[in-house]
Design a protein around this motif. Structure first.
Motif, PDB file in Angstrom:
ATOM      1  N   VAL A  29       0.842  -1.200   0.000  1.00 15.32           N
ATOM      2  CA  VAL A  29       0.000   0.000   0.000  1.00 15.32           C
ATOM      3  C   VAL A  29       0.871   1.241   0.000  1.00 15.32           C
ATOM      4  O   VAL A  29       0.641   2.188  -0.758  1.00 15.32           O
ATOM      5  CB  VAL A  29      -0.962   0.007   1.209  1.00 15.32           C
ATOM      6  CG1 VAL A  29      -1.687   1.342   1.321  1.00 15.32           C
ATOM      7  CG2 VAL A  29      -1.956  -1.141   1.120  1.00 15.32           C
ATOM      8  N   GLU A  30       1.876   1.252   0.854  1.00 16.27           N
ATOM      9  CA  GLU A  30       2.765   2.413   0.929  1.00 16.27           C
ATOM     10  C   GLU A  30       3.517   2.636  -0.384  1.00 16.27           C
ATOM     11  O   GLU A  30       3.702   3.776  -0.804  1.00 16.27           O
ATOM     12  CB  GLU A  30       3.735   2.270   2.098  1.00 16.27           C
ATOM     13  CG  GLU A  30       3.070   2.481   3.439  1.00 16.27           C
ATOM     14  CD  GLU A  30       2.387   3.836   3.529  1.00 16.27           C
ATOM     15  OE1 GLU A  30       3.074   4.871   3.446  1.00 16.27           O
ATOM     16  OE2 GLU A  30       1.153   3.848   3.682  1.00 16.27           O
ATOM     17  N   GLU A  31       3.937   1.559  -1.027  1.00 20.70           N
ATOM     18  CA  GLU A  31       4.595   1.694  -2.330  1.00 20.70           C
ATOM     19  C   GLU A  31       3.643   2.301  -3.351  1.00 20.70           C
ATOM     20  O   GLU A  31       4.033   3.164  -4.136  1.00 20.70           O
ATOM     21  CB  GLU A  31       5.105   0.337  -2.815  1.00 20.70           C
ATOM     22  CG  GLU A  31       6.325  -0.143  -2.053  1.00 20.70           C
ATOM     23  CD  GLU A  31       6.723  -1.571  -2.424  1.00 20.70           C
ATOM     24  OE1 GLU A  31       6.215  -2.112  -3.432  1.00 20.70           O
ATOM     25  OE2 GLU A  31       7.540  -2.152  -1.683  1.00 20.70           O
ATOM     26  N   ALA A  32       2.377   1.874  -3.341  1.00 19.75           N
ATOM     27  CA  ALA A  32       1.377   2.418  -4.263  1.00 19.75           C
ATOM     28  C   ALA A  32       1.135   3.905  -4.000  1.00 19.75           C
ATOM     29  O   ALA A  32       0.844   4.663  -4.921  1.00 19.75           O
ATOM     30  CB  ALA A  32       0.069   1.637  -4.158  1.00 19.75           C
ATOM     31  N   LEU A  33       1.268   4.322  -2.736  1.00 19.01           N
ATOM     32  CA  LEU A  33       1.120   5.730  -2.374  1.00 19.01           C
ATOM     33  C   LEU A  33       2.410   6.519  -2.596  1.00 19.01           C
ATOM     34  O   LEU A  33       2.445   7.725  -2.376  1.00 19.01           O
ATOM     35  CB  LEU A  33       0.694   5.856  -0.906  1.00 19.01           C
ATOM     36  CG  LEU A  33      -0.690   5.322  -0.560  1.00 19.01           C
ATOM     37  CD1 LEU A  33      -0.896   5.307   0.952  1.00 19.01           C
ATOM     38  CD2 LEU A  33      -1.765   6.159  -1.242  1.00 19.01           C
ATOM     39  N   ASN A  34       3.462   5.817  -3.003  1.00 18.41           N
ATOM     40  CA  ASN A  34       4.773   6.423  -3.249  1.00 18.41           C
ATOM     41  C   ASN A  34       5.311   7.129  -2.001  1.00 18.41           C
ATOM     42  O   ASN A  34       5.832   8.233  -2.072  1.00 18.41           O
ATOM     43  CB  ASN A  34       4.709   7.381  -4.447  1.00 18.41           C
ATOM     44  CG  ASN A  34       6.074   7.622  -5.028  1.00 18.41           C
ATOM     45  OD1 ASN A  34       6.968   6.788  -4.929  1.00 18.41           O
ATOM     46  ND2 ASN A  34       6.256   8.778  -5.639  1.00 18.41           N
ATOM     47  N   ARG A  35       5.125   6.453  -0.856  1.00 22.24           N
ATOM     48  CA  ARG A  35       5.621   6.985   0.414  1.00 22.24           C
ATOM     49  C   ARG A  35       6.633   6.022   0.993  1.00 22.24           C
ATOM     50  O   ARG A  35       6.497   4.811   0.854  1.00 22.24           O
ATOM     51  CB  ARG A  35       4.482   7.102   1.445  1.00 22.24           C
ATOM     52  CG  ARG A  35       3.672   8.321   1.336  1.00 22.24           C
ATOM     53  CD  ARG A  35       2.848   8.597   2.575  1.00 22.24           C
ATOM     54  NE  ARG A  35       2.016   7.516   3.045  1.00 22.24           N
ATOM     55  CZ  ARG A  35       0.841   7.682   3.623  1.00 22.24           C
ATOM     56  NH1 ARG A  35       0.361   8.881   3.804  1.00 22.24           N
ATOM     57  NH2 ARG A  35       0.147   6.646   4.052  1.00 22.24           N
ATOM     58  N   ASN A  36       7.614   6.573   1.670  1.00 16.20           N
ATOM     59  CA  ASN A  36       8.618   5.749   2.329  1.00 16.20           C
ATOM     60  C   ASN A  36       8.933   6.336   3.702  1.00 16.20           C
ATOM     61  O   ASN A  36      10.069   6.669   4.003  1.00 16.20           O
ATOM     62  CB  ASN A  36       9.885   5.659   1.467  1.00 16.20           C
ATOM     63  CG  ASN A  36      10.855   4.643   2.011  1.00 16.20           C
ATOM     64  OD1 ASN A  36      10.474   3.707   2.685  1.00 16.20           O
ATOM     65  ND2 ASN A  36      12.127   4.847   1.736  1.00 16.20           N
ATOM     66  N   VAL A  37       7.889   6.500   4.517  1.00 11.35           N
ATOM     67  CA  VAL A  37       8.078   7.117   5.832  1.00 11.35           C
ATOM     68  C   VAL A  37       7.723   6.184   6.979  1.00 11.35           C
ATOM     69  O   VAL A  37       7.864   6.562   8.137  1.00 11.35           O
ATOM     70  CB  VAL A  37       7.268   8.431   5.954  1.00 11.35           C
ATOM     71  CG1 VAL A  37       7.833   9.487   5.035  1.00 11.35           C
ATOM     72  CG2 VAL A  37       5.801   8.194   5.676  1.00 11.35           C
ATOM     73  N   MET A  38       7.284   4.986   6.666  1.00 19.01           N
ATOM     74  CA  MET A  38       6.994   4.014   7.709  1.00 19.01           C
ATOM     75  C   MET A  38       8.127   3.015   7.797  1.00 19.01           C
ATOM     76  O   MET A  38       8.701   2.637   6.784  1.00 19.01           O
ATOM     77  CB  MET A  38       5.692   3.266   7.408  1.00 19.01           C
ATOM     78  CG  MET A  38       4.472   4.130   7.495  1.00 19.01           C
ATOM     79  SD  MET A  38       2.995   3.134   7.265  1.00 19.01           S
ATOM     80  CE  MET A  38       1.809   4.406   6.960  1.00 19.01           C
ATOM     81  N   ARG A  39       8.436   2.622   9.032  1.00 12.01           N
ATOM     82  CA  ARG A  39       9.427   1.574   9.232  1.00 12.01           C
ATOM     83  C   ARG A  39       8.703   0.382   9.835  1.00 12.01           C
ATOM     84  O   ARG A  39       7.800   0.552  10.651  1.00 12.01           O
ATOM     85  CB  ARG A  39      10.549   2.061  10.154  1.00 12.01           C
ATOM     86  CG  ARG A  39      11.288   3.243   9.563  1.00 12.01           C
ATOM     87  CD  ARG A  39      12.503   3.652  10.349  1.00 12.01           C
ATOM     88  NE  ARG A  39      12.206   3.879  11.766  1.00 12.01           N
ATOM     89  CZ  ARG A  39      13.146   4.125  12.676  1.00 12.01           C
ATOM     90  NH1 ARG A  39      14.417   4.160  12.336  1.00 12.01           N
ATOM     91  NH2 ARG A  39      12.822   4.323  13.940  1.00 12.01           N
ATOM     92  N   TRP A  40       9.105  -0.809   9.409  1.00 10.12           N
ATOM     93  CA  TRP A  40       8.413  -2.038   9.775  1.00 10.12           C
ATOM     94  C   TRP A  40       9.345  -2.955  10.545  1.00 10.12           C
ATOM     95  O   TRP A  40      10.446  -3.229  10.091  1.00 10.12           O
ATOM     96  CB  TRP A  40       7.931  -2.740   8.505  1.00 10.12           C
ATOM     97  CG  TRP A  40       7.112  -1.849   7.611  1.00 10.12           C
ATOM     98  CD1 TRP A  40       7.584  -0.930   6.719  1.00 10.12           C
ATOM     99  CD2 TRP A  40       5.692  -1.769   7.529  1.00 10.12           C
ATOM    100  NE1 TRP A  40       6.549  -0.297   6.087  1.00 10.12           N
ATOM    101  CE2 TRP A  40       5.368  -0.798   6.562  1.00 10.12           C
ATOM    102  CE3 TRP A  40       4.659  -2.444   8.177  1.00 10.12           C
ATOM    103  CZ2 TRP A  40       4.063  -0.477   6.235  1.00 10.12           C
ATOM    104  CZ3 TRP A  40       3.356  -2.122   7.845  1.00 10.12           C
ATOM    105  CH2 TRP A  40       3.066  -1.151   6.887  1.00 10.12           C
ATOM    106  N   PHE A  41       8.886  -3.437  11.714  1.00  8.30           N
ATOM    107  CA  PHE A  41       9.694  -4.302  12.558  1.00  8.30           C
ATOM    108  C   PHE A  41       8.873  -5.524  12.958  1.00  8.30           C
ATOM    109  O   PHE A  41       7.785  -5.378  13.523  1.00  8.30           O
ATOM    110  CB  PHE A  41      10.144  -3.552  13.819  1.00  8.30           C
ATOM    111  CG  PHE A  41      10.941  -2.316  13.517  1.00  8.30           C
ATOM    112  CD1 PHE A  41      12.310  -2.396  13.307  1.00  8.30           C
ATOM    113  CD2 PHE A  41      10.321  -1.085  13.428  1.00  8.30           C
ATOM    114  CE1 PHE A  41      13.052  -1.255  13.031  1.00  8.30           C
ATOM    115  CE2 PHE A  41      11.050   0.060  13.151  1.00  8.30           C
ATOM    116  CZ  PHE A  41      12.417  -0.027  12.940  1.00  8.30           C
ATOM    117  N   GLU A  42       9.415  -6.698  12.671  1.00 11.35           N
ATOM    118  CA  GLU A  42       8.739  -7.923  13.070  1.00 11.35           C
ATOM    119  C   GLU A  42       9.158  -8.275  14.489  1.00 11.35           C
ATOM    120  O   GLU A  42      10.338  -8.443  14.783  1.00 11.35           O
ATOM    121  CB  GLU A  42       9.097  -9.066  12.129  1.00 11.35           C
ATOM    122  CG  GLU A  42       8.386 -10.355  12.465  1.00 11.35           C
ATOM    123  CD  GLU A  42       8.750 -11.492  11.543  1.00 11.35           C
ATOM    124  OE1 GLU A  42       8.438 -12.636  11.902  1.00 11.35           O
ATOM    125  OE2 GLU A  42       9.356 -11.261  10.481  1.00 11.35           O
ATOM    126  N   ALA A  43       8.165  -8.368  15.377  1.00 13.58           N
ATOM    127  CA  ALA A  43       8.441  -8.731  16.763  1.00 13.58           C
ATOM    128  C   ALA A  43       7.139  -9.123  17.457  1.00 13.58           C
ATOM    129  O   ALA A  43       6.056  -8.724  17.044  1.00 13.58           O
ATOM    130  CB  ALA A  43       9.096  -7.570  17.513  1.00 13.58           C
TER     131      ALA A  43
END
Length: 114
Positions: free
Chosen positions: A81-95
């Motif tokens: 979804v973020e790629e489709a919105l052309n945004r790169n401001v979220m960081r993702w952490f698996e835990a």
């Protein structure tokens, strides 16, 4: 237990965001109301899944959102979804957030979350 939960969410990931029931819409409206304006805010979204709430925070001005979730599948869908919105401001952490979050300390470099 955590593995089971993660796998259950992974199985639902592709369709999770489109299941916008009236209850989910109401919850989102209440979340936005409670959050208010958040210009420049740094948000930590625990059990953030595909980033539904994170995107709402971005819509009211958050500068960055760190999402922690147990399901790689949910986060993968959120990244799409973020790629489709052309945004790169979220960081993702698996835990697993049922455990102490010191497991993330080496991964999160923002002083806001120390």
């Amino acid at each position: 237990m955590a593995d089971v939960v993660g796998k259950e969410y992974d199985a639902q990931a592709a369709n999770y965001d489109i299941a916008l029931t009236p209850a989910i819409r109401l919850e989102s409206e209440l979340f936005i109301s409670a959050l208010g304006d958040a210009p420049g805010a740094e948000i930590l979204d625990l059990a953030g899944g595909s980033g539904i709430k994170a995107r709402l925070a971005m819509d009211v001005g958050a500068a960055v959102v760190d999402i922690v979730d147990i399901s790689p599948g949910m986060m993968r869908e959120g990244k799409k979804v973020e790629e489709a919105l052309n945004r790169n401001v979220m960081r993702w952490f698996e835990a697993d957030i049922s455990k102490p979050l010191d497991q993330l300390v080496p991964k999160i470099d923002s002083p806001s979350f120390e």
